[in-house]
Scaffold this motif. Structure first.
Motif, short mmCIF file in Angstrom:
data_model
loop_
_atom_site.label_atom_id
_atom_site.label_comp_id
_atom_site.label_asym_id
_atom_site.label_seq_id
_atom_site.Cartn_x
_atom_site.Cartn_y
_atom_site.Cartn_z
N UNK A 1 2.01 -11.30 7.01
CA UNK A 1 1.03 -9.91 6.91
C UNK A 1 0.51 -10.13 5.51
N UNK A 2 -0.89 -10.20 5.69
CA UNK A 2 -1.64 -10.58 4.53
C UNK A 2 -2.36 -9.12 3.78
N UNK A 3 -2.46 -8.26 4.54
CA UNK A 3 -3.18 -6.99 4.01
C UNK A 3 -2.69 -5.73 4.96
N UNK A 4 -2.45 -4.61 4.18
CA UNK A 4 -2.38 -3.51 4.77
C UNK A 4 -3.34 -2.44 4.34
N UNK A 5 -3.71 -1.19 5.10
CA UNK A 5 -4.74 -0.40 4.80
C UNK A 5 -4.00 0.73 5.69
N UNK A 6 -4.01 2.24 5.04
CA UNK A 6 -3.70 3.36 5.60
C UNK A 6 -4.49 4.63 5.39
N UNK A 7 -4.53 5.46 6.14
CA UNK A 7 -4.92 6.88 6.15
C UNK A 7 -3.58 7.80 6.64
N UNK A 8 -3.68 8.80 6.54
CA UNK A 8 -2.80 9.93 6.75
C UNK A 8 -2.37 9.46 8.08
N UNK A 9 -3.04 9.15 9.24
CA UNK A 9 -2.94 8.96 10.64
C UNK A 9 -2.87 7.67 11.22
N UNK A 10 -3.23 6.54 10.45
CA UNK A 10 -3.59 5.26 10.67
C UNK A 10 -3.02 4.34 9.81
N UNK A 11 -2.63 3.13 10.20
CA UNK A 11 -2.19 1.92 9.70
C UNK A 11 -2.89 0.81 10.11
N UNK B 1 0.95 -1.14 -0.12
CA UNK B 1 0.18 -0.05 0.06
C UNK B 1 0.98 1.24 -0.02
N UNK B 2 0.66 2.24 -1.12
CA UNK B 2 1.44 3.45 -1.09
C UNK B 2 0.22 4.48 -0.98
N UNK B 3 0.94 5.60 -0.20
CA UNK B 3 -0.05 6.78 -0.08
C UNK B 3 0.91 7.94 -0.47
N UNK B 4 0.16 8.54 -1.55
CA UNK B 4 0.88 9.54 -2.25
C UNK B 4 1.25 10.85 -1.46
N UNK B 5 0.22 11.24 -0.74
CA UNK B 5 0.31 12.59 -0.03
C UNK B 5 1.34 12.76 1.22
N UNK B 6 1.61 11.30 1.59
CA UNK B 6 2.54 11.18 2.68
C UNK B 6 3.91 10.53 2.10
N UNK B 7 3.92 10.11 0.78
CA UNK B 7 4.87 9.41 0.18
C UNK B 7 5.35 8.16 1.03
N UNK B 8 4.42 7.33 1.88
CA UNK B 8 4.61 6.29 2.54
C UNK B 8 4.15 4.95 2.05
N UNK B 9 5.21 4.44 1.70
CA UNK B 9 5.11 3.01 1.09
C UNK B 9 5.20 1.75 2.01
N UNK B 10 4.20 1.06 2.43
CA UNK B 10 4.07 -0.05 3.10
C UNK B 10 4.14 -1.32 2.36
N UNK B 11 4.91 -2.53 2.98
CA UNK B 11 5.16 -3.74 2.60
C UNK B 11 4.80 -4.73 3.36
N UNK B 12 4.05 -5.74 3.12
CA UNK B 12 3.90 -6.74 4.18
C UNK B 12 3.93 -8.05 3.48
#
Length: 968
Positions: free
Chosen positions: A895-905, A847-858
């Protein structure tokens, strides 16, 4: 007695004795003193020195169960009562005098109180004393982050507690985590982690104190309630986190054994949280109470509470393992255990005990855990299932053969002291026996045999205890399969097992026979849908354990309570049990004082049923118990249409919603309430991913056809586009004709209007497209080739507005023929020399969030870019460069799945620990600090430097798939 002289007359008796009751006057008349009462002569009122009246004091005793209670009148007169009903003190009390009655000696296990116990005698006998006796026992039940206590007494009591079972209750404050709650009324009270500073998941001992009397100690745990199985996907809404997976309940984390309260609705757990292994196949076969406190446990386990202790163990009263107790068993199962005359007899499937193979499959232990060498039987040549001891005879049932001098099969009798075979008991079967029950002078045997003593008896036979001859009055019951459990009660012989007919009558796994002749009761039918393994009657109620999921028309998993006369289900007692979200079955029910021990392939026995879908409040982490969504099988994919509130669910299930409506592997719910919607694509096999877009809902999975109600079927091999409101297929898209399973979807909308799919497939419409392919947005005949991979693609993330930004993860080791393991970015224009993340194991989630440029891998990795990262990693990615973050926690499982907002993962998977905290299957993290947001207890050991993914988990089969059983 007094005399007086009047007017010089001769002395005569004056009737100046004490006034008496009518009964006393009648007695005096019998002694010739009635003249004192005639014509007023000698009226005591005329007597000089008149004395007052005396009266009795008494009342009624209620609630005394055993023993006796001592009452004390005016600190002087004692009365001992051993039966309920009316009572009177022998001594009488002067009219106008005070009286007071108190309890001077309490009965064992009870507390008695006196009502109306004091007053003034007022011209008549006192008859309104009430002595009420209630159980002194304190009951305790686990709850989420709390402990609930209840008792029988309504008056004020003190509650004392400590994590030290051996606490000196007269000095409770000196005990570990000791505390007191004084003057508690109402018969119940709760203590919690948040309000009373209890420690989460710590076993607490509680006692009740009233008038100096202290109850027996009870143990309960403020539990960390968690899901019972892996989570495969998660979405974050404004106020809730929704998860889907292979779970069936939300409760404490007992594994293989749970203690429950048979006296309470819903059978909540009570006592310590016990973990026999963390394995799916961990179970207790038998639990026996230690006379010195604690329990002996036998079963299928290698560890207890994380400590090596295979097959047989002793638990302390607080549920902790007694690490110094017990012989060392080497084998697969301990299937039964019986206590008799300070010995524990254990049988099962094991080879050595303390390194000695002469104890194989049958051994006697002293209560200190050492082997009793005086018991030296012939070792059965195959596993033994059941022990029953009657009059110093040990009856053994199993799969063994050629046993003893009579070459018996399936059953034998031994001297319980020496182990010698009793030769005059000559019963034998032609196959295995699973259960035994002594019925007066008869031995009832259940098994998979078809002959007993050479006569046709299928599944159940009855032998005479004296010599092993058959009871000829009991006819062949003709059980169509194996009889595994048996129990006789009143006129019934209850039989459970793996069968669907008894004597030609349809009975699925459970039947009631006539106790004497074996005929089937045509009116008695519990209507279980699967096998029943164990049967017992306790306090007039019938308890069953097995692999059933339904009793009559009610959903009941593994354990149930019935009316033994009518077979009616007691719907007030339905333990919530599950194990790893997929299957659970009960193997044993053992009763103790005030609770029952449920053993089997089970995980917990209290909490809330949550069938494969659950919603949690973001702020508190609390389960939303009123959220209604549920399906009857694993959930692998979730997506939300925020415009209409639809929650789309994909998985492997056939029904959905509270009423069990038909849904073929895909369904939609109201995301706020969990109410089932009408959307029904009707796929014929598993849906592994789904993706909502403006065009509809894309589905990917193992299906090959869609069947919309009232319309018909359409070929859609492993991928489809369906209407977002109804679920009917889009006729214009065509059939993608993928030749194998599709796992993951991504969608471009800004540039190429395409949908991308990854999976196990290698062809589309006959063309080679190794594991990754693109299709026109609404026209699957418009295809385009993408990077080829040499293994399954499991995760796809695409920037919908920029086709030049995408990430792909999976089980591959090459991309377009170049070495590139498990992760690629921009796969259609990638450069093998790019400094991209390099995990050492499979990537399952991106999961990647463009506004925070945060890439998460599980996924299933231990390292990424040669740095320790267990199952989860985070990068800063500005479109060109990757910078690995150094403050992410490790996960001890996939880790099967990841979801994120600007403040939560939100992270979902098969883990049970996150960093230094216990967090099972779902974790909500702060997006900046990566610390768990929901309350979690600290783990005993950190996983920061420990490899959590064993090399065997990375093994692949011939198709390049990781070897695992739960998802495909």
């Amino acid at each position: 007695m007094e005399f007086e002289v009047k007017d010089g007359a001769a002395p005569k008796k004056a009737c100046s004795f004490h006034k008496r009751s009518a009964a006393a006057l009648a007695l005096l008349a019998g002694f010739g003193l009635s003249a004192c009462l005639a014509d007023g002569e000698g009226d005591p009122g005329d007597a000089v020195g008149e004395e007052p009246d005396f009266f009795t004091v008494g009342g009624e005793l209620q609630g005394l169960s055993d023993d006796s209670v001592d009452l004390l009148l005016n600190d002087e007169h004692t009365l001992t009562l051993s039966e309920n009903g009316a009572f009177n003190f022998e001594e009488e009390i002067e009219d106008g005098s005070d009286y007071e009655v108190v309890v001077d000696g309490q009965p064992s296990g009870q507390f008695c109180e006196v009502s109306n116990g004091s007053g003034v005698v007022a011209g008549s006998d006192v008859t309104d004393l009430q002595v009420n006796c209630d159980s002194l026992a304190l009951n305790a039940s686990n709850a989420e982050g709390a402990v609930h206590l209840d008792w029988d007494l309504a008056g004020p009591v003190d509650i004392l507690y400590s994590t030290d079972y051996e606490c000196d209750w007269s000095n409770v404050q000196a005990c570990e985590n000791g505390g007191t709650v004084v003057d508690v009324e109402g018969g119940e009270h709760s203590l919690s982690v948040s309000e009373d500073d209890l420690e989460l998941n710590a076993a607490y001992t509680f006692v009740k104190r009233v008038a100096g009397e202290t109850s027996a100690p009870v143990v309960a745990t403020p539990a960390s309630f968690q899901l019972s199985g892996p989570v495969h996907d998660t979405v974050i809404l404004s106020e809730h986190v929704i998860v889907g997976g292979e779970f069936g309940m939300y409760g404490d984390q007992s594994i293989g054994l749970s203690f429950v309260r048979p006296d309470l609705d819903g059978a909540p757990t009570t006592g310590p949280i016990v973990q026999l292994d963390a394995s799916v196949l961990s179970k207790a076969s038998r639990v026996i109470e230690d006379p010195e406190g604690g329990w002996f446990v036998a079963g299928h386990f290698e560890t207890v509470q994380g400590v090596d202790k295979p097959l047989v163990a002793r638990l302390n009263p607080d549920g902790s393992l007694d690490e110094d107790w017990g012989a060392e068993f080497s084998g697969s199962f301990a299937l039964d255990m019986v206590m008799y005359e300070d010995r524990l007899y254990v049988t099962g499937d094991f080879g050595e005990v303390d390194g000695d193979d002469s104890h194989a499959n049958l051994v006697a232990l002293n209560l200190d855990g050492t082997v009793d060498t005086d018991f030296s039987p012939e070792s059965p040549n195959d596993r033994a299932f059941r022990i029953l001891i009657e009059d110093d005879r040990l009856y053994l049932a199993g799969r063994f053969s050629d046993y003893g001098p009579n070459d018996q099969q399936g059953i034998a009798a031994l001297d319980s002291q020496t182990g010698d075979v009793i030769e005059d008991f000559e019963a034998s079967l032609n196959d295995g026996a699973f259960d035994l029950f002594v019925d007066s002078e008869r031995l009832i045997v259940a098994g998979q045999f078809s002959e007993a003593n050479g006569e046709p008896y299928e599944g159940v036979a009855i032998f005479n205890l004296s010599d092993g001859s058959l009871d000829s009055d009991f006819e062949n019951p003709e059980v169509s399969g194996s009889a595994i459990g048996v129990h006789a009660w009143n006129d019934y012989l209850f039989v459970g097992g793996l069968f669907n007919e008894v004597a030609g009558v349809s009975r699925m796994g459970f039947a009631a026979l006539d106790r004497e002749d074996g005929s089937v009761d045509p009116d008695w039918d519990a209507q279980t849908d699967e096998e029943v393994y164990r049967i017992t009657v306790h306090e007039g109620q019938l308890y069953i354990a097995g692999e059933f999921r339904q009793v009559a028309d009610s959903t009941v998993h593994a354990f149930a309570r019935l009316d033994p006369d009518t077979a009616a289900l007691d719907e007030s007692w339905v333990p919530v049990v599950e194990h790893q979200g997929s299957f659970a079955y009960g193997w044993s029910i053992d009763f103790f004082d005030g609770y029952a021990a449920l053993g089997g392939y089970v995980q917990a026995a209290g909490g809330h049923r949550v069938d494969h879908l659950a919603a949690f409040e973001i702020e508190s982490g609390d389960l939303e118990v009123d959220w209604q969504a549920q399906v009857d099988g694993p959930v692998y994919a979730l997506d939300v249409d925020n415009s209409n509130g639809h929650l789309y669910v994909g998985g492997s299930f056939s029904t959905a919603g509270a009423d069990g409506e038909e849904r073929g592997n895909a369904a939609a719910f109201d995301s706020q309430t969990g109410e089932l919607e009408g959307w029904d694509p009707g796929t014929d096999d598993t849906v592994h991913d789904l993706l909502f877009s403006g065009n509809g809902v894309y589905l990917a999975g193992a299906f090959t056809t869609l069947d919309f109600p009232g319309v018909g079927t359409a070929d859609r091999q492993r991928m489809a586009l369906v209407d977002p409101d109804l679920g009917i297929w889009d006729a214009d898209t065509g059939d993608p004709e993928l030749n194998d399973v599709a796992y993951s979807l991504g969608h471009y909308t800004g540039i190429s209007d395409a949908v991308v799919v990854g999976g196990r497939f290698t062809q589309s419409a006959g063309d080679d497209v190794d594991h990754y392919h693109g299709f026109g947005d609404t026209d699957f005949s418009n295809t385009f080739s993408l990077t080829e991979f040499n293994g399954n693609v499991r995760a796809v993330w695409i920037d919908q507005d920029d086709e030049n930004l995408s990430f792909v993860g999976g089980q591959f080791t090459q991309a377009q023929g170049d070495p590139h393991e498990y992760f690629v970015w921009n796969p259609d224009s990638y450069n093998p020399e790019d400094d991209a993340p390099q995990p050492d194991g499979t990537v399952w989630a991106i999961d990647y969030r463009l506004d925070s440029e945060r890439l998460l891998i599980g996924g299933d990795f231990n390292e990424i870019n040669v740095s320790n990262r267990h199952g989860f990693a985070a990068f800063d990615f500005d479109g060109d460069d990757f910078t690995l973050k150094d403050n992410t926690p490790g996960f001890d499982g996939r880790v099967h799945a990841i979801a994120q907002t600007d403040t939560l993962i939100a992270v979902a998977g098969e883990f049970v620990q996150v960093g230094d905290y216990r967090q099972r299957y779902i974790a909500l993290l702060d997006a900046d600090t990566f610390e768990p947001i929901w309350s979690a207890p600290e783990a005993a050991e950190s996983i920061s430097e420990t490899k959590m993914v064993e090399p065997s988990r990375q093994a692949a089969d011939a198709d390049g798939d990781l070897i695992r059983s739960s998802i495909e």
